[in-house]
Design a protein around this motif. Structure first.
Motif, mmCIF file in Angstrom:
data_model
loop_
_atom_site.group_PDB
_atom_site.id
_atom_site.type_symbol
_atom_site.label_atom_id
_atom_site.label_comp_id
_atom_site.label_asym_id
_atom_site.label_seq_id
_atom_site.Cartn_x
_atom_site.Cartn_y
_atom_site.Cartn_z
ATOM 1 N N PRO A 65 0.826 -1.198 0.000
ATOM 2 C CA PRO A 65 0.000 0.000 0.000
ATOM 3 C C PRO A 65 0.858 1.245 0.000
ATOM 4 O O PRO A 65 1.968 1.270 0.501
ATOM 5 C CB PRO A 65 -0.806 -0.122 1.299
ATOM 6 C CG PRO A 65 -0.036 -1.075 2.134
ATOM 7 C CD PRO A 65 0.666 -1.997 1.213
ATOM 8 N N SER A 104 2.506 4.503 0.945
ATOM 9 C CA SER A 104 2.855 4.984 2.274
ATOM 10 C C SER A 104 3.150 6.469 2.314
ATOM 11 O O SER A 104 3.327 7.041 3.375
ATOM 12 C CB SER A 104 4.070 4.215 2.801
ATOM 13 O OG SER A 104 5.163 4.365 1.932
ATOM 14 N N THR A 116 2.070 9.586 2.681
ATOM 15 C CA THR A 116 0.836 10.258 3.069
ATOM 16 C C THR A 116 0.837 11.726 2.713
ATOM 17 O O THR A 116 -0.203 12.384 2.751
ATOM 18 C CB THR A 116 0.612 10.102 4.580
ATOM 19 O OG1 THR A 116 1.759 10.613 5.269
ATOM 20 C CG2 THR A 116 0.427 8.647 4.953
ATOM 21 N N SER A 134 -7.325 12.090 1.226
ATOM 22 C CA SER A 134 -8.633 11.467 1.144
ATOM 23 C C SER A 134 -9.709 12.541 0.999
ATOM 24 O O SER A 134 -9.723 13.523 1.736
ATOM 25 C CB SER A 134 -8.902 10.615 2.385
ATOM 26 O OG SER A 134 -10.208 10.085 2.337
ATOM 27 N N ASN A 151 -6.562 2.533 -2.575
ATOM 28 C CA ASN A 151 -5.668 2.986 -1.516
ATOM 29 C C ASN A 151 -4.681 4.025 -2.029
ATOM 30 O O ASN A 151 -4.385 5.015 -1.360
ATOM 31 C CB ASN A 151 -4.918 1.780 -0.936
ATOM 32 C CG ASN A 151 -3.734 2.187 -0.070
ATOM 33 O OD1 ASN A 151 -2.602 2.213 -0.549
ATOM 34 N ND2 ASN A 151 -3.992 2.487 1.192
ATOM 35 N N ASP A 192 -7.899 2.532 3.531
ATOM 36 C CA ASP A 192 -7.060 1.486 4.104
ATOM 37 C C ASP A 192 -7.133 0.208 3.269
ATOM 38 O O ASP A 192 -8.211 -0.334 3.025
ATOM 39 C CB ASP A 192 -7.494 1.192 5.538
ATOM 40 C CG ASP A 192 -6.559 0.208 6.223
ATOM 41 O OD1 ASP A 192 -6.839 -1.004 6.170
ATOM 42 O OD2 ASP A 192 -5.537 0.658 6.772
ATOM 43 N N TRP A 203 -5.906 -3.139 3.563
ATOM 44 C CA TRP A 203 -6.310 -4.453 4.068
ATOM 45 C C TRP A 203 -7.653 -4.425 4.773
ATOM 46 O O TRP A 203 -8.335 -5.450 4.846
ATOM 47 C CB TRP A 203 -5.213 -5.002 4.981
ATOM 48 C CG TRP A 203 -4.004 -5.388 4.180
ATOM 49 C CD1 TRP A 203 -2.808 -4.744 4.116
ATOM 50 C CD2 TRP A 203 -3.931 -6.476 3.263
ATOM 51 N NE1 TRP A 203 -1.978 -5.370 3.222
ATOM 52 C CE2 TRP A 203 -2.639 -6.441 2.684
ATOM 53 C CE3 TRP A 203 -4.811 -7.482 2.866
ATOM 54 C CZ2 TRP A 203 -2.213 -7.369 1.743
ATOM 55 C CZ3 TRP A 203 -4.392 -8.415 1.925
ATOM 56 C CH2 TRP A 203 -3.109 -8.356 1.383
ATOM 57 N N LEU A 204 -8.046 -3.260 5.250
ATOM 58 C CA LEU A 204 -9.389 -3.165 5.799
ATOM 59 C C LEU A 204 -10.424 -3.397 4.704
ATOM 60 O O LEU A 204 -11.410 -4.127 4.896
ATOM 61 C CB LEU A 204 -9.608 -1.797 6.458
ATOM 62 C CG LEU A 204 -11.014 -1.546 7.021
ATOM 63 C CD1 LEU A 204 -11.332 -2.556 8.121
ATOM 64 C CD2 LEU A 204 -11.140 -0.113 7.542
ATOM 65 N N SER A 205 -10.226 -2.797 3.536
ATOM 66 C CA SER A 205 -11.169 -2.980 2.437
ATOM 67 C C SER A 205 -11.116 -4.409 1.903
ATOM 68 O O SER A 205 -12.155 -5.000 1.589
ATOM 69 C CB SER A 205 -10.880 -1.977 1.312
ATOM 70 O OG SER A 205 -9.589 -2.177 0.774
#
Length: 638
Positions: A13, A15, A17, A22, A169, A175, A177-179
């Motif tokens: 993912p 990184s 930021t 978002s 992502n 996120d 791995w949340l998705s």
């Protein structure tokens, strides 16, 4: 449909930021969560409705009582994945509207399944498409077809879950791995518990969400740039509106012939013989409803294609008036769709969430179809033939366990996808490679009565070898040349961090910068001809081996498994021509043993049927054409 990934480093993912912002508000998250909750609710409703009274027929085949409209929308949703929603607009943005001519292939690509494959499958009362291979050939051919399909889908389903989440992502900061976990768990629960009926009705809901999400982008985007008329004018001024390219060269990526006719074989491999689609046809309450569902899909497919193309044109017109962000200008073109939508819908609470729900609806519908079809073929083709006396209760519980197992395997494949790096490109392109040989195997059995089991197995192996040779060779050659690989049904999708390149399965590969020569030219065959090339290999090799091994001499041939091509063509001729070409259709003896024709029973056990039953089915299938059933049976004895 296939998804391939090429990376210079393992996928991870994003990184950074500092460059990820978002645009999601609370309302957007509510809209997205609502999609998951409603999808789960639909599945659980069908799971607990009649809990404890579910039969295996209800779980795997929706009790064969589905109407044509939900089946049609489910057919549409099955292969309308998130990557297609992202890929088609990007194709139009980059290369113009030539791709729009793929819609010409939908006519034959859906008409042939409606009037050739569906009648044969439906009248055999199948549950798995690969049962046909045992009825036509033998158990060994059935197992070969089933194992090939399972291998194809297991590779596919993990990446169709992981790749859109990774792209999302990278653009939104969602996120990763949340998705992935949320989608995987929700999909596994409603698929395993609710069965095919839950999958179909959630597909209907998710299809409407996909339509709505894309429609919002078209309306808002065209309004901001001055209307669709202005969009078309801008595209025309910049040469984006393509004419008809009549170059017959199969090595040219997109021409009219490649799209309109090569695309037919691609459509047949998806809508003709793929278990995920065949299972939906067979869940229809009548054969007429199954055929009608194919007709309903046709305009829906055209609308979906038009919407994707319009988003691409709107995106092009939008960026002629509004500057791209620094982040977007550094990204690969395929990421433009997500960047465009987030830029376009910023300040409109709920709409970015709706488009993300649209993307994940595509993923949910595709993954749930994969789970359900894999559970069906595993139970019907690999377990029940060896344990035919399974009770309904045990079979129902086992099917749910298998579906849960494939759900966990899907999550595992998603994790492997994040770690495999360059190897994943070749591994995932296998999905697109396998469709053509499986199409050839079914066509060999259905259209050529002389084809026998050795010919079918050797033909399938030859087709797979040819597919892997050209497919893997194309990828390796592209890597050696330092260009983006051209996987089957894929397009280059680059992420801005770590020089990562993800190839998402849409329906187009990346372009080749220089014209190849020698063997490399074979590797540059247009991806739309892959299914035609590989299926033809199966048929040619299969027929050659069958003729060398004596054809069907001494073997039992079930006429219900043959589509009578010559009688159908004969019936289309004028009556005067039919009289001149009239064959003795009633006085000749049949050379097939009709007393041994196997027929699928509702409890999954194969048993013999009698002469009258075979003739009744032959007469039913040919009465509307005015063809003598004896004519059909004679052709199968050739």
């Amino acid at each position: 449909m296939s998804v391939g990934v090429t990376t210079s480093t393992p996928l991870s993912p994003t990184s950074d930021t500092n460059v990820i912002t978002s645009t999601f508000s609370v309302v957007d998250y509510v809209v997205f969560v609502l999609l998951l909750v409603l999808s789960l609710a639909i599945g659980l409703y069908h799971a607990y409705r009649g809990w404890g009274r579910h039969s295996i027929g209800q779980l795997l085949m929706a009790d064969r009582k589905m109407g044509c409209l939900p089946v049609a929308l489910s057919l549409l949703a099955t292969f309308q994945s998130a990557v297609a929603i992202l890929g088609v607009p990007s194709e139009i943005y980059r290369f113009g509207t030539q791709y729009w001519f793929l819609g010409c292939s939908y006519f034959l690509g859906l008409l042939i399944p409606a009037h050739v494959f569906i009648p044969v499958f439906y009248r055999l009362h199948l549950t798995s498409a690969y049962e046909y291979l045992e009825l036509r050939f033998n158990t060994a051919v059935r197992v070969c077809g089933t194992v090939t399909f399972i291998f194809q889908m297991v590779i596919y389903m993990g990446v169709v879950l992981y790749a859109p989440s990774l792209a999302l992502n990278a653009v939104t900061g969602f996120d990763l791995w949340l998705s992935v976990l949320t989608l995987g768990i929700v999909c596994t629960i409603y698929t395993a518990l609710g069965g095919l009926k839950a999958v179909i009705w959630t597909d209907v809901f998710q299809t409407l969400v996909m339509f709505l999400g894309q429609l919002v982008v078209i309306i808002v985007g065209s309004a901001k740039v001055g209307g669709l008329g202005h969009v078309w004018d801008v595209a025309s001024q910049h040469g984006l509106i393509s004419g008809i390219e009549l170059d017959p060269d199969p090595f040219v990526r997109h021409t009219f012939w490649t799209l309109a006719f090569g695309g037919v074989f691609m459509m047949l491999s998806l809508y003709g013989v793929n278990q995920a689609q065949v299972q939906r046809y067979l869940s229809s309450r009548t054969e007429k409803a199954a055929v009608l569902s194919c007709y309903v899909v046709f305009p829906c497919q055209q609308v979906v294609l038009c919407m994707g193309c319009l988003i691409g044109l709107v995106m092009f017109a939008y960026y002629q008036e509004y500057p791209m962000s620094t982040q977007q200008s550094q990204a690969a073109p395929d990421q433009f769709v997500l960047y465009f939508v987030m830029d376009l819908l910023r300040g409109l609470p709920g709409l970015p969430g709706l488009f993300v729900a649209c993307l994940f609806s595509g993923s949910l519908s595709t993954i749930s179809s994969a789970f359900n079809s894999l559970a069906t073929v595993t139970l019907e083709d690999l377990i029940r033939p060896w344990f035919p006396h399974f009770s309904e209760v045990r079979a129902t519980v086992l099917s749910r366990i298998i579906a849960f197992g494939y759900g966990l395997l899907c999550l595992g494949m998603a994790y492997i996808s994040s770690q495999m790096g360059p190897v994943l490109q070749a591994a995932l392109s296998i999905f697109g490679m396998v469709g053509g040989p499986l199409l050839g195997l079914f066509c060999l059995g259905m259209f050529f009565p002389c084809a026998n089991p050795p010919g079918a197995i050797i033909g399938l192996l030859a087709g797979l070898i040819m597919a892997f040779w050209i497919g893997i060779g194309s990828i390796v050659t592209s890597m050696n040349l330092g260009t983006a690989p051209s996987p089957l049904n894929g397009s280059s999708f680059s992420l801005p961090s770590n020089l990562t390149t993800v190839t998402l399965a849409t329906v187009m590969p990346s372009t080749t910068l220089s014209k190849p020569t020698g063997l490399q030219r074979l590797y540059s065959l247009s991806y739309l001809w892959y299914s035609a090339h590989n299926s033809t290999t199966v048929i040619v090799v299969g027929l050659a081996v069958s003729l060398l091994t004596g054809g069907m001499r001494g073997r039992t041939l079930n006429p219900q498994t043959i589509y009578p091509v010559l009688p159908r063509l004969f019936a289309l001729l004028p009556l005067s021509c039919q009289k001149r070409l009239h064959c003795k259709t009633r006085s000749q003896d049949l050379s097939v043993d009709t007393t041994a024709f196997p027929e699928k029973m509702s409890n999954g056990v194969l048993r013999g049927s009698r002469d009258k039953e075979a003739m009744a089915v032959a007469e039913e299938g040919s009465a509307h054409q005015g063809i003598s059933p004896t004519f059909i049976l004679q052709e199968t004895s050739l």
